[in-house]
Structure formats: C-alpha cells, structure tokens
Motif scaffolding. Sequence first.
Motif, short mmCIF file in Angstrom:
data_model
loop_
_atom_site.label_atom_id
_atom_site.label_comp_id
_atom_site.label_asym_id
_atom_site.label_seq_id
_atom_site.Cartn_x
_atom_site.Cartn_y
_atom_site.Cartn_z
N ALA A 124 -41.99 -5.79 37.11
CA ALA A 124 -41.61 -4.41 36.84
C ALA A 124 -40.91 -4.26 35.49
O ALA A 124 -40.93 -3.20 34.88
N SER A 125 -40.26 -5.35 34.99
CA SER A 125 -39.52 -5.28 33.74
C SER A 125 -40.40 -5.42 32.51
O SER A 125 -39.92 -5.31 31.38
N ALA A 126 -41.72 -5.66 32.71
CA ALA A 126 -42.59 -5.95 31.57
C ALA A 126 -42.67 -4.78 30.60
O ALA A 126 -42.83 -4.98 29.40
N ASN A 127 -42.61 -3.55 31.10
CA ASN A 127 -42.75 -2.39 30.24
C ASN A 127 -41.42 -1.77 29.85
O ASN A 127 -41.39 -0.69 29.25
N ILE A 128 -40.30 -2.41 30.18
CA ILE A 128 -38.98 -1.90 29.82
C ILE A 128 -38.56 -2.51 28.50
O ILE A 128 -38.56 -3.74 28.36
N PRO A 129 -38.19 -1.71 27.50
CA PRO A 129 -37.72 -2.28 26.24
C PRO A 129 -36.31 -2.85 26.37
O PRO A 129 -35.41 -2.20 26.90
N TYR A 130 -36.15 -4.06 25.89
CA TYR A 130 -34.83 -4.71 25.89
C TYR A 130 -34.41 -4.96 24.44
O TYR A 130 -35.24 -5.17 23.56
N TYR A 131 -33.09 -4.95 24.21
CA TYR A 131 -32.56 -5.09 22.87
C TYR A 131 -31.52 -6.21 22.83
O TYR A 131 -30.90 -6.54 23.84
N LEU A 132 -31.35 -6.77 21.63
CA LEU A 132 -30.26 -7.71 21.39
C LEU A 132 -28.97 -6.88 21.35
O LEU A 132 -28.65 -6.27 20.34
N SER A 133 -28.27 -6.83 22.46
CA SER A 133 -27.15 -5.90 22.60
C SER A 133 -25.82 -6.49 22.15
O SER A 133 -24.90 -5.76 21.81
N ALA A 134 -25.69 -7.81 22.16
CA ALA A 134 -24.43 -8.45 21.76
C ALA A 134 -24.72 -9.89 21.37
O ALA A 134 -25.66 -10.51 21.86
#
Length: 225
Positions: A51-61
């Motif tokens: 389910a997480s494949a289409n969720i954008p993730y970012y380098l947050s810290a």
Amino acid sequence: MQKLLFIIFISFLSYKTQAQVFQKSVPTTKQNATLKTIPPAPVPPTNTPPASANIPYYLSAARVILVTGNDNKEQPSRINIGLNRTSGGEWPSDDNTTACGLYQHNYATNEYKVNSVTDIALTTSFQFPGSMPGGYGEGWRYINLLLSNIQTHGLTLYVRYDPNFILDAWKLEKITLVMEFKDIKGNPHPTLGSITIPFLNSSALLNDGRRILKLETDKFLMVKY
C-alpha cells in the motif's frame, strides 16, 4: 449334453454380470469431457505492490556524528555540512537559501576536542509533518528530498572546513549519517523510517589545502568507496 449346455449358460451369465459392473465403474466420454473443462481455482497475484508503494516519502531529518581524532577543530574555525541527493547541488554556501537538501552552518561557535564525538542535527527549509511541499522554496528544492529521487541518484554528504589560520587542521576519524524518511503526514517509511550509514572511508585530515570531504552512497544507500 445337458451338463455342457448348463455350463455354457452359467459362463454366459457370469460374463454378462462382469461387463455390467465394469461399465458402471467407468465414466462416460461425456462425463470425462465435463471433468476436463472445469477451470482451476484462481490464484491470487503474488506481485501486488504494498500500500505504501504510491505514497511519496521524503528525507525528513538527518544528523551526522563526527568523531574527531588527534587534531581538534578550534573554536574560531568553522564548518559547513550539506546533505543532498547526488547531482542535486554542491555543498551549501554561507547563504543558506542556496541549500537544496539538508544542511548545517557552524560559524566559529564550537570547538571539537581531540578524540571526541559530536552529534550535529541537519536542518531544512521545510517542517515535518504538514508543510511539504509548501512553504519556503516550494518547487525544485523539495524534490531533492524525495526518497524516489534519492533511490535514483544516491546521496552526497559534504563537510567543508574553513580553518581560522593557514596552519590549522582538523583530523576526522569517522562520520556516521543517521536519516529519517517520512510521508507528508509524518508517518515513517515502513522499512526506511530510520537508517544509519557508517562511512568507514571518512578518515581525513582537513586543512587549508584540503577543505572539503565528499562522501557518497549509491541508489541503494550503500557507501561508495
């Protein structure tokens, strides 16, 4: 003669009975055809993306852990640290508006003593959760923090040392990078929520002749030597 006819009659009845039993035990051609046309039960696909494949993730810290060797960084000397996707920009300048990833500027404020460990948190123009991709620098800047881009290009960590005077030097023994990847709502990535990268090739003597240490990972976040 009558005995012979009786034996023949009994043999005929026995043969008739066996033939009928055999015929009942073998399904007809029509039944066989029906059995062969029954389709197999459907098998669920095994390559369904999570389910997480289409969720954008970012380098947050991110933070860097610096291990100083037998030559300290004196208080007047300063360092700049920049973390970015490879090909996303060089180390940040004194003007932090040029930073494309995460960065830290250190102006003559701290001494890193001999054989000491210093933990430095990097900052970004964005605040997590909630402000990505809005806020300052909306547009091309935040793209460099996108996990999918990092997994395409890799990461580059820059450490720039500006000595207070020409003979000053700073001995680095080791640098470790700790990162967090989250989505816009602050939820950590299922497998890369927190990742630690020890740069075993980060031992260096920085001075006026060599001011920049550049460390890289590949797209799998493995150290490039």
